[in-house]
Design a protein around this motif. Structure first.
Motif, PDB file in Angstrom:
ATOM      1  N   ARG A  83      -2.411  -1.301  -3.527  1.00 38.18           N
ATOM      2  CA  ARG A  83      -3.329  -0.180  -3.325  1.00 38.18           C
ATOM      3  C   ARG A  83      -2.514   1.103  -3.386  1.00 38.18           C
ATOM      4  O   ARG A  83      -1.517   1.232  -2.687  1.00 38.18           O
ATOM      5  N   ARG A 111      -1.781  -8.064  -3.712  1.00 47.03           N
ATOM      6  CA  ARG A 111      -2.631  -6.879  -3.571  1.00 47.03           C
ATOM      7  C   ARG A 111      -1.784  -5.615  -3.621  1.00 47.03           C
ATOM      8  O   ARG A 111      -0.757  -5.519  -2.943  1.00 47.03           O
ATOM      9  N   THR A 168      -5.815  -8.362  -6.381  1.00 45.15           N
ATOM     10  CA  THR A 168      -6.562  -7.119  -6.140  1.00 45.15           C
ATOM     11  C   THR A 168      -5.677  -5.927  -6.474  1.00 45.15           C
ATOM     12  O   THR A 168      -4.565  -5.815  -5.956  1.00 45.15           O
ATOM     13  N   LEU A 169      -6.209  -5.053  -7.304  1.00 42.11           N
ATOM     14  CA  LEU A 169      -5.525  -3.806  -7.650  1.00 42.11           C
ATOM     15  C   LEU A 169      -6.505  -2.680  -7.393  1.00 42.11           C
ATOM     16  O   LEU A 169      -7.554  -2.602  -8.029  1.00 42.11           O
ATOM     17  N   HIS A 170      -6.175  -1.837  -6.437  1.00 42.94           N
ATOM     18  CA  HIS A 170      -7.026  -0.703  -6.115  1.00 42.94           C
ATOM     19  C   HIS A 170      -6.236   0.574  -6.394  1.00 42.94           C
ATOM     20  O   HIS A 170      -5.277   0.881  -5.692  1.00 42.94           O
ATOM     21  N   ILE A 171      -6.651   1.260  -7.435  1.00 42.34           N
ATOM     22  CA  ILE A 171      -5.993   2.495  -7.851  1.00 42.34           C
ATOM     23  C   ILE A 171      -7.026   3.600  -7.872  1.00 42.34           C
ATOM     24  O   ILE A 171      -8.117   3.431  -8.406  1.00 42.34           O
ATOM     25  N   SER A 172      -6.685   4.720  -7.288  1.00 43.30           N
ATOM     26  CA  SER A 172      -7.565   5.880  -7.370  1.00 43.30           C
ATOM     27  C   SER A 172      -6.816   7.021  -8.042  1.00 43.30           C
ATOM     28  O   SER A 172      -5.602   7.053  -8.080  1.00 43.30           O
ATOM     29  N   SER A 221      -2.607   5.464  -5.298  1.00 41.82           N
ATOM     30  CA  SER A 221      -3.334   6.468  -6.065  1.00 41.82           C
ATOM     31  C   SER A 221      -2.345   7.226  -6.935  1.00 41.82           C
ATOM     32  O   SER A 221      -1.150   7.294  -6.639  1.00 41.82           O
ATOM     33  N   VAL A 265       0.862  -1.178   0.000  1.00 46.61           N
ATOM     34  CA  VAL A 265       0.000   0.000   0.000  1.00 46.61           C
ATOM     35  C   VAL A 265       0.895   1.224   0.000  1.00 46.61           C
ATOM     36  O   VAL A 265       1.727   1.401   0.894  1.00 46.61           O
TER      37      VAL A 265
END
Length: 161
Positions: free
Chosen positions: A130, A128, A156-160, A132, A107
């Motif tokens: 995470r 995973r 899981t790839l969480h990009i903002s 931005s 992260v």
């Protein structure tokens, strides 16, 4: 006296098993001293590290200790950086992160030129990620190629933005 040493030795893995969250540079100094108390053997028990040092100053000597910690934490599976971003601009910190062999979760507060280069040379097959991208990021384009090396392991790839 022997019983106390045995309990002390058995207690270290228990203390580190559930992860460590550090939220102040002074606490990081204490944590670092604790990790080195019996030599570097305690680092093998560190699995989850969450660094949130909002009060840290730019060019703080703690940055060097963060890099050394990451270099020694070869069994680390989860690494979370919340603040400050300039720690991740340090070449030694990025190099230490990219050489971690067991990292599953990463992260990052924000993608920078340094963290993008770090991801390209990352040794671990991450599950995973995470992060931005800064609003109005120039030259980023499509972020998918940035995570191409992780395609076989990434869940899981969480990009903002």
């Amino acid at each position: 006296m022997r019983t106390c040493r045995t309990l002390h030795a058995a207690g270290v893995p228990c203390l580190l098993r559930d992860g460590v969250r550090i939220s102040h540079p002074i606490k990081f100094l204490s944590f670092y001293a604790f990790m080195l108390h019996d030599g570097p053997s305690r680092f093998r028990y560190l699995r989850d590290l969450d660094i949130y040092l909002s009060r840290m100053q730019k060019n703080d000597p703690v940055t060097k200790l963060i890099a050394i910690t990451l270099e020694k934490a070869s069994h680390l599976t989860s690494l979370k950086f919340s603040h400050p971003l300039y720690v991740l601009r340090d070449e030694r910190v990025c190099s230490a992160i990219s050489s971690l062999p067991s990292l599953d979760i990463l992260v990052l507060p924000e993608m920078t030129k340094e963290t993008m280069q770090m991801l390209q040379s990352l040794r671990s097959p991450l599950k995973r990620i995470r992060s931005s991208f800064p609003s109005g990021a120039q030259g980023v384009g499509d972020p998918v190629p940035l995570f191409q090396r992780q395609r076989s392991s990434l869940e899981t790839l969480h990009i903002s933005w």
